[in-house]
Enzyme design. Sequence first.
Site, PDB file in Angstrom:
ATOM      1  N   LYS A 118      49.872  51.420  23.354  1.00 42.88           N
ATOM      2  CA  LYS A 118      49.627  50.673  24.600  1.00 42.88           C
ATOM      3  C   LYS A 118      50.861  50.663  25.492  1.00 42.88           C
ATOM      4  O   LYS A 118      50.747  50.767  26.712  1.00 42.88           O
ATOM      5  CB  LYS A 118      49.198  49.228  24.310  1.00 42.88           C
ATOM      6  CG  LYS A 118      48.014  49.088  23.361  1.00 42.88           C
ATOM      7  CD  LYS A 118      46.768  49.795  23.853  1.00 42.88           C
ATOM      8  CE  LYS A 118      45.869  50.191  22.700  1.00 42.88           C
ATOM      9  NZ  LYS A 118      45.486  51.592  22.630  1.00 42.88           N
ATOM     10  N   GLU A 202      51.843  39.878  28.056  1.00 39.65           N
ATOM     11  CA  GLU A 202      51.139  40.004  29.330  1.00 39.65           C
ATOM     12  C   GLU A 202      50.678  38.632  29.772  1.00 39.65           C
ATOM     13  O   GLU A 202      50.450  37.754  28.931  1.00 39.65           O
ATOM     14  CB  GLU A 202      49.878  40.882  29.174  1.00 39.65           C
ATOM     15  CG  GLU A 202      50.144  42.359  29.254  1.00 39.65           C
ATOM     16  CD  GLU A 202      48.887  43.201  29.129  1.00 39.65           C
ATOM     17  OE1 GLU A 202      47.775  42.629  28.961  1.00 39.65           O
ATOM     18  OE2 GLU A 202      49.002  44.424  29.190  1.00 39.65           O
ATOM     19  N   HIS A 237      34.783  41.082  20.401  1.00 41.80           N
ATOM     20  CA  HIS A 237      35.206  42.434  20.771  1.00 41.80           C
ATOM     21  C   HIS A 237      34.186  43.495  20.404  1.00 41.80           C
ATOM     22  O   HIS A 237      34.478  44.687  20.420  1.00 41.80           O
ATOM     23  CB  HIS A 237      36.571  42.768  20.173  1.00 41.80           C
ATOM     24  CG  HIS A 237      37.623  41.799  20.603  1.00 41.80           C
ATOM     25  ND1 HIS A 237      37.986  41.646  21.924  1.00 41.80           N
ATOM     26  CD2 HIS A 237      38.344  40.885  19.914  1.00 41.80           C
ATOM     27  CE1 HIS A 237      38.902  40.702  22.010  1.00 41.80           C
ATOM     28  NE2 HIS A 237      39.129  40.214  20.812  1.00 41.80           N
ATOM     29  N   ARG A 294      37.791  59.249  23.860  1.00 41.56           N
ATOM     30  CA  ARG A 294      36.617  59.764  23.142  1.00 41.56           C
ATOM     31  C   ARG A 294      35.374  59.557  24.000  1.00 41.56           C
ATOM     32  O   ARG A 294      35.445  58.910  25.047  1.00 41.56           O
ATOM     33  CB  ARG A 294      36.434  58.970  21.849  1.00 41.56           C
ATOM     34  CG  ARG A 294      36.254  57.482  22.140  1.00 41.56           C
ATOM     35  CD  ARG A 294      35.731  56.662  20.977  1.00 41.56           C
ATOM     36  NE  ARG A 294      35.320  55.348  21.430  1.00 41.56           N
ATOM     37  CZ  ARG A 294      36.106  54.292  21.565  1.00 41.56           C
ATOM     38  NH1 ARG A 294      37.390  54.373  21.266  1.00 41.56           N
ATOM     39  NH2 ARG A 294      35.622  53.145  21.996  1.00 41.56           N
TER      40      ARG A 294
HETATM   41  C1  MV4 Z   1      43.460  40.849  27.860  1.00 43.06           C
HETATM   42  C2  MV4 Z   1      42.717  39.679  28.157  1.00 43.06           C
HETATM   43  C3  MV4 Z   1      43.262  38.782  29.033  1.00 43.06           C
HETATM   44  N1  MV4 Z   1      44.485  39.000  29.569  1.00 43.06           N
HETATM   45  N2  MV4 Z   1      44.668  41.023  28.429  1.00 43.06           N
HETATM   46  C4  MV4 Z   1      40.490  42.550  24.525  1.00 43.06           C
HETATM   47  C5  MV4 Z   1      40.278  43.933  24.090  1.00 43.06           C
HETATM   48  C6  MV4 Z   1      41.445  44.713  24.540  1.00 43.06           C
HETATM   49  N3  MV4 Z   1      41.027  45.958  25.121  1.00 43.06           N
HETATM   50  C7  MV4 Z   1      42.138  43.848  25.520  1.00 43.06           C
HETATM   51  N4  MV4 Z   1      41.447  42.590  25.551  1.00 43.06           N
HETATM   52  C8  MV4 Z   1      41.811  41.606  26.402  1.00 43.06           C
HETATM   53  N5  MV4 Z   1      43.010  41.764  27.009  1.00 43.06           N
HETATM   54  C9  MV4 Z   1      45.152  40.103  29.250  1.00 43.06           C
HETATM   55  N6  MV4 Z   1      46.363  40.284  29.778  1.00 43.06           N
HETATM   56  C10 MV4 Z   1      41.480  39.529  27.562  1.00 43.06           C
HETATM   57  C11 MV4 Z   1      41.026  40.467  26.668  1.00 43.06           C
HETATM   58  C12 MV4 Z   1      39.738  40.182  26.108  1.00 43.06           C
HETATM   59  C13 MV4 Z   1      38.621  40.947  26.423  1.00 43.06           C
HETATM   60  C14 MV4 Z   1      38.715  42.068  27.250  1.00 43.06           C
HETATM   61  C15 MV4 Z   1      37.618  42.815  27.538  1.00 43.06           C
HETATM   62  C16 MV4 Z   1      36.384  42.450  27.014  1.00 43.06           C
HETATM   63  C17 MV4 Z   1      36.271  41.360  26.188  1.00 43.06           C
HETATM   64  C18 MV4 Z   1      37.364  40.612  25.878  1.00 43.06           C
HETATM   65  C19 MV4 Z   1      37.241  39.499  25.048  1.00 43.06           C
HETATM   66  C20 MV4 Z   1      38.339  38.770  24.745  1.00 43.06           C
HETATM   67  C21 MV4 Z   1      39.589  39.112  25.264  1.00 43.06           C
END
Ligand code: MV4
Length: 494
Positions: A118, A202, A237, A294
């Site tokens: 990341k 973040e 997730h 992918r």
């Molecule tokens: C985040 C966030 C809030 N703020 N980053 C979850 C999966 C991963 N790809 C990153 N994720 C998140 N990152 C910041 N700075 C909230 C999530 C997140 C989330 C993101 C997309 C879809 C569902 C989610 C469920 C919980 C948290």
Amino acid sequence: MPSIKKILIANRGEIALRIMRSARELGIKTVAVYSEADRNALHVRFADEAVLIGPPPSSESYLRMEKIIDAARKTGADAIHPGYGFLSENEDFAKLVEDEGLIFIGPSAKAIELMGSKLAAKAAVAKFNVPLVPGTSEPITDVKAAKKVAADIGYPVLIKASAGGGGKGMRIVEDEQSFQEQMERAISEATSAFGDGSVFIEKYITKPRHIEFQIFGDQHGNVVHLFERECSIQRRHQKVVEEAPSSILTPEKRNAMGEAAINVAKSCGYYGAGTVEFILDDQLNFYFLEMNTRLQVEHPVTEEVTGLDLVKLQIKVAEGETIPFKQEDLKITGHAVEVRVYAEDPANNFLPDIGTLQTYRRPQGHGIRVDDGFEQGMSIPFYYDPMIAKLICHAEDRAGAIEKMIRAIDEYEITGLETTLGFCKFVMQHEAFRSGNFDTRFVENYFRPATLLSSNEEEEMIAAVLATTLTNGNGKQETESVSTPASNWKKNRL
Ligand code: MV4
């Protein structure tokens, strides 16, 4: 230009079938690999040839690189498609395939590796002016320095593992008091889970929407985007519902995000199919999160609204062809919604419910697509992901696609095990989903297990509530707390 004659599919289930179908249409022979648990699986029957690669656990079969390469050698396959999951985002596998003189139907090992970190991904895309969530661009090690960064960003902040992804290795920190403890935990978890303790900070976006862009690159430097998918309806997730297009993007926002997605791809010399994940805050500001290197589970919604076959495109660019269209030739037609049907029990904390498909009848008709890997009488093996099928509906507009989905869910007949179909219908009928006013917290905000109880079970529950009310002498509180789900369920009656 090498032309592929035989593809080995290093996967199982619906995605293996999905890939074989496109290969066959292109006149390409197919090789299945399978574990002992999949001897009777459809992907084995459907392929031109099949090779047994080991015992049921994926660590002894579908994850065994050398066995898969051996199978390709033995059958004379000239390319390998990894599908999703298993070895699809393993840069060592991509490299091994290429070192063997075979074509990996996917991006370069380098691009997989870069996007797998990341922090490296953020550093690469920052040079292309892709918006990032405010935070650190280096791994944090010093607590004092990290606290200063967190204070500058403003709480709550999120500590993420650089080697994580898809929500693994994330920690929310609400205030400075708990910062040190959470940071230490994050580092130790990342070390044991990924063998890499690098973490970064973040700003925590509290009610994000998850919007991802499908991109495609060829080996000549051309990159296009195939618009977005909205995947905000998730549970721990795990995506539940996906749709294209998103109901909140304006054409201007779509163009800006599409351009950013193309820049993400360019930052790593990407070719093949890829997905660029963004989150949107409540002001509709978008931020790059990660790139999935992918073909994704939810690719059919993009196929439905663009009319393209993404697997055929993958094969063509893997052969060295240029993308056969320009960005301006693409447009979104109608609206597509996908739900994932799992062998899980929504009333029992979504516990996997493996067993036999005693009845299995797919819905049919205009605008309905079912991507699955099972037939009536088959059982869902306990070793792998319990997804039974993806149900995709395509209609002229969003409301039409939702109505079609409800009709299709009603028509879908599955007995012998519990499935998430009823839960999917609950989402389709919910006002927040229908209005488009939802975020990634939809499931925790609105879903209670009792919501899906059958009327019989509901009566039992009401009886239980009455009994409690009568016996504990403190009925009011009890009645209220227990009866809410039942009355909720009535509104969303199945
Ligand atoms: C985040 C966030 C809030 N703020 N980053 C979850 C999966 C991963 N790809 C990153 N994720 C998140 N990152 C910041 N700075 C909230 C999530 C997140 C989330 C993101 C997309 C879809 C569902 C989610 C469920 C919980 C948290």
